[in-house]
Design an enzyme around this catalytic site. Structure first.
Site, PDB file in Angstrom:
ATOM      1  CE  LYS A  78      -2.808   3.429   1.910  1.00 36.93           C
ATOM      2  NZ  LYS A  78      -2.203   5.212   1.893  1.00 36.93           N
ATOM      3  N   GLY A 104       3.929   3.520  10.650  1.00 41.31           N
ATOM      4  CA  GLY A 104       3.340   4.753  10.928  1.00 41.31           C
ATOM      5  C   GLY A 104       2.756   5.093  12.489  1.00 41.31           C
ATOM      6  CB  SER A 105      -0.004   7.222  12.782  1.00 38.85           C
ATOM      7  OG  SER A 105      -1.203   7.058  12.817  1.00 38.85           O
ATOM      8  N   GLY A 121      -3.276   5.459  12.964  1.00 40.23           N
ATOM      9  CA  GLY A 121      -3.533   4.622  11.784  1.00 40.23           C
ATOM     10  C   GLY A 121      -3.268   2.844  12.472  1.00 40.23           C
ATOM     11  N   GLY A 122      -1.940   2.622  12.348  1.00 44.77           N
ATOM     12  CA  GLY A 122      -1.213   1.175  12.741  1.00 44.77           C
ATOM     13  C   GLY A 122      -2.153   0.205  13.976  1.00 44.77           C
ATOM     14  CD  GLU A 133       9.022   1.402  13.340  1.00 47.58           C
ATOM     15  OE1 GLU A 133       9.759   2.816  13.687  1.00 47.58           O
ATOM     16  OE2 GLU A 133       9.778   0.782  12.294  1.00 47.58           O
ATOM     17  CB  CYS A 157      10.603   5.961  13.847  1.00 47.39           C
ATOM     18  SG  CYS A 157      11.895   4.673  13.372  1.00 47.39           S
ATOM     19  CD  GLU A 185       6.899   9.908  17.178  1.00 43.84           C
ATOM     20  OE1 GLU A 185       7.571   9.380  16.226  1.00 43.84           O
ATOM     21  OE2 GLU A 185       5.130   8.166  17.259  1.00 43.84           O
TER      22      GLU A 185
END
Length: 509
Positions: A166, A221-222, A225-226, A245, A282, A375
C-alpha cells in the site's frame, strides 16, 4: 469505493505536481492480492529468490539518479540523505539474499526415533515455511528503506512471500518507479509481475488487510493508523499476524555524574540527534531526563546554542506540519513548561527546531502532563529536569513501550561503579534497543539489530531491521514419521541442499 486521483505533491510548496495514478478500487485490490497469491510457487526455489533480490538491488542502483530526483521532489529530504538511504535499501536486499543462500533461517531440526526416551520420540523433522502473500504499508519518512523495496518487502520476499504494497501518499510517483524496477528484476528470473503488487488509497489499505488471501502484514506509521489496521487484522474471520511499528518517545536519561563530566558534549549530541532529518526519524529522542543542578544547566545552555543555529526545514507534508505546530503549542501552553528555543512554524512551508523544559515532578503522576509523554513528530524534544534519582525513576516507570532507551553515564559508572547496571535494568523493559553513551538516530542494518519494542512501539516482539526480520513471515511445521521419499529436500537425512541444521541434537554447518 470511488476511485480518486493520486497526485504527487511538492512539500516545499504544497502544490500538486502531477497525477500519478488513481486510488485502487476493491476489484483492483482483489486482483493485486490474487496475483501475489498465485506467484507463491515462483519463489519456492531459494536460489531464484536470492538472485531476484540481487537483481532488484542492482536495478535500483542503476536507476539511482532518477529515483533520488523523484524522491526529493516528493519528500524534500535532500539528495544526500536520499542517496544514502537508497544505498541502505540495496544493501538490505543483498543482505537478505545472502541470508536466503545460507538457509539458517529455516531452522531445520531433525530427531530420529528414540524408543528409550520418556515418552518415546518418533521421527520428527521441523523447519519453517512461508506464510503466503504479505501486505506492506509503506512509511512516509523513509521513502526507500521502509517503502516499496524496504525492509518489510525484502524480508518477505526472502522468506518466500509475495508482497502487495500500500503506497504512502507522500511519495506515490516514487513508489510506482520502484515497483517497476522490482518487477523488471522479477522478470529476469521468470517470476510473474504479481509478486510485487502496488495499490494507492486509504480505502485500498483497509481492503488489503481484510482480504482473505493476505496472510500477514507489516506497517510503519502512526499509532492511530496502525492500531486501526491491527484491530482489523485481529477482527478478520481468520486473524493474521500484524507487525506494526506505531510510535516511540525514545527516552534518554543523563545521570548527574555524566552531566558533570561532559554536559557540553551531551548537549551537542542531543541537538544533532533531535534535529536530524528535521526530527522525522522514528528513533528521535523525544524525552530527555537531565539533572536540575548546575551541570544540567550547562547541558541546556549548550543545547540552546546548538538548536538555535539549526536552520528551519520542510516536513514531509503539510498535514504533518500542521500537527507539529499544533502539538508544540499545546505542550508549551502547560503550566511550568518553558521554551528556551521555541519550536513551531518557520516560513510558510517550514518548521523551526526547538525544545521544551519542564520539572520532572510534573510527569511523575497521571494528568495533563501525560501529553509530554507522547511522541511529537518533528524537530522538538522535551527536557525534564529531575531533582534526584527517585524522581527520574518515577518518570521512567510511567513510560509506554519504545523502540529505544538511552542512558549517558560517567566514566566511573560505565566501569561498573555506581548505578550503571541498575539503570540498564530499569531501561530494558521499556525498549527493544538500549543504548549507552550514544544516540538512537541511526539504525544499523546488521544481523544482531533489533528495531522494535513493547507496545505501542510495535505490535509484536519482532524486528523490522536486520536478518531476523525474515522470521515474521514464516511459520514452523513438523513432519512425523514421514517416509524419506516424501519429505521436502530441506528435511532429508542426506541434506542435499547443504543447510545448517540440528541433527539428533548436534548442530551441523
Amino acid at each position: 469505493m470511488a476511485a480518486a486521483p493520486v497526485w504527487s505533491v511538492d512539500p516545499r510548496t504544497g502544490k500538486q505536481r502531477e497525477q500519478v495514478a488513481v486510488e485502487a478500487t476493491s476489484e483492483e485490490v482483489d486482483t493485486a492480492v490474487r496475483a501475489a497469491h498465485a506467484a507463491r510457487a515462483s519463489l519456492a526455489d531459494r536460489a531464484v529468490r536470492s538472485a531476484f533480490l540481487r537483481s532488484a538491488a542492482a536495478g535500483l542502483d542503476a536507476a539511482k539518479d532518477q529515483l533520488v530526483e523523484a524522491a526529493d521532489a516528493e519528500t524534500a529530504l535532500g539528495p544526500v540523505r536520499l542517496t544514502g538511504e537508497l544505498a541502505r535499501t540495496t544493501y538490505q536486499l543483498r543482505a537478505f539474499a545472502d541470508l536466503v543462500d545460507e538457509g539458517a533461517f529455516l531452522d531445520v531440526i531433525i530427531n530420529h526415533p528414540d524408543a528409550t526416551a520418556t515418552p518415546p520420540i518418533p521421527d520428527l523433522r521441523r523447519y519453517k515455511v512461508p506464510l503466503g502473500a504479505v501486505a506492506v504499508y509503506a512509511a512516509s519518512n523513509f521513502p526507500f528503506a521502509f517503502s516499496v523495496a524496504g525492509g518489510d518487502t525484502a524480508s518477505a520476499l526472502g522468506a518466500g512471500c509475495p508482497v502487495v504494497v500500500k503506497a504512502h501518499p507522500d511519495h506515490p510517483a516514487l513508489s510506482e518507479l520502484v515497483a517497476k524496477v522490482l518487477r523488471r528484476a522479477a522478470a529476469e528470473h521468470g517470476i510473474p509481475a504479481g509478486v510485487i503488487g502496488l495499490v494507492h488509497g486509504f480505502e485500498a489499505g483497509i481492503e488489503l488487510i481484510r482480504h482473505p488471501q493476505v496472510a500477514a502484514a507489516g506497517f510503519t506509521g502512526s499509532v492511530r493508523g496502525g492500531r486501526a489496521l491491527f484491530d482489523a487484522a485481529a477482527a478478520r474471520p481468520v486473524p493474521i499476524p500484524f507487525h506494526g511499528e506505531l510510535g516511540s518517545l525514545n527516552p534518554v536519561l543523563v545521570t548527574e555524574a555524566a552531566a558533570a563530566e561532559r554536559a557540553e558534549a551531551i548537549g551537542t549530541g542531543l541537538a544533532g540527534s533531535m534535529t536530524l532529518g528535521v526530527g522525522q526519524f522514528c528513533v528521535k529522542p523525544g524525552l530527555v531526563l537531565a539533572p536540575a543542578g548546575a551541570a544540567g544547566d550547562r547541558l541546556v545552555k549548550t543545547l540552546t546554542d546548538a538548536v538555535s543555529n539549526t536552520e528551519a526545514g520542510v516536513l514531509l507534508d503539510h498535514r504533518m506540519r500542521d500537527n507539529f505546530v499544533a502539538g508544540v503549542a499545546e505542550r508549551a501552553a502547560l503550566d511550568g513548561v518553558e521554551s528556551p528555543v521555541t519550536p513551531g512554524a518557520g516560513g510558510d512551508h517550514t518548521v523551526s527546531a526547538g525544545f521544551l523544559t519542564v520539572p520532572a515532578g510534573r510527569l511523575a503522576e497521571e494528568g495533563a502532563y501525560d501529553l509530554l509523554l507522547e511522541e511529537c513528530f518533528g524537530p522538538v524534544t522535551v527536557v525534564a529536569r529531575y531533582a534526584d534519582e527517585g524522581e527520574a525513576t518515577a518518570v521512567l516507570s510511567r513510560l509506554p513501550g519504545n523502540l529505544t532507551a538511552t542512558v549517558h553515564l560517567s566514566a566511573e559508572e560505565s566501569a561498573g561503579e555506581g548505578r550503571g547496571a541498575e539503570i540498564l535494568a530499569e531501561l530494558t523493559p521499556l525498549a527493544g534497543r538500549v543504548l549507552v553513551d550514544s544516540w538512537p538516530t541511526g539504525v544499523a542494518v546488521a544481523p544482531a539489530q533489533h528495531h522494535g519494542g513493547p507496545y505501542p512501539a510495535t505490535t509484536s516482539t519482532s524486528t523490522s531491521v536486520g536478518g531476523t526480520a525474515v522470521e515474521r513471515w514464516l511459520r514452523p511445521v513438523v513432519y512425523q514419521n514421514a517416509p524419506e521419499a516424501l519429505l521436502p529436500k530441506e528435511l532429508r537425512d542426506d541434506n542435499p541442499l547443504g543447510l545448517p541444521r540440528r541433527f539428533d541434537g548436534l548442530l551441523e554447518r
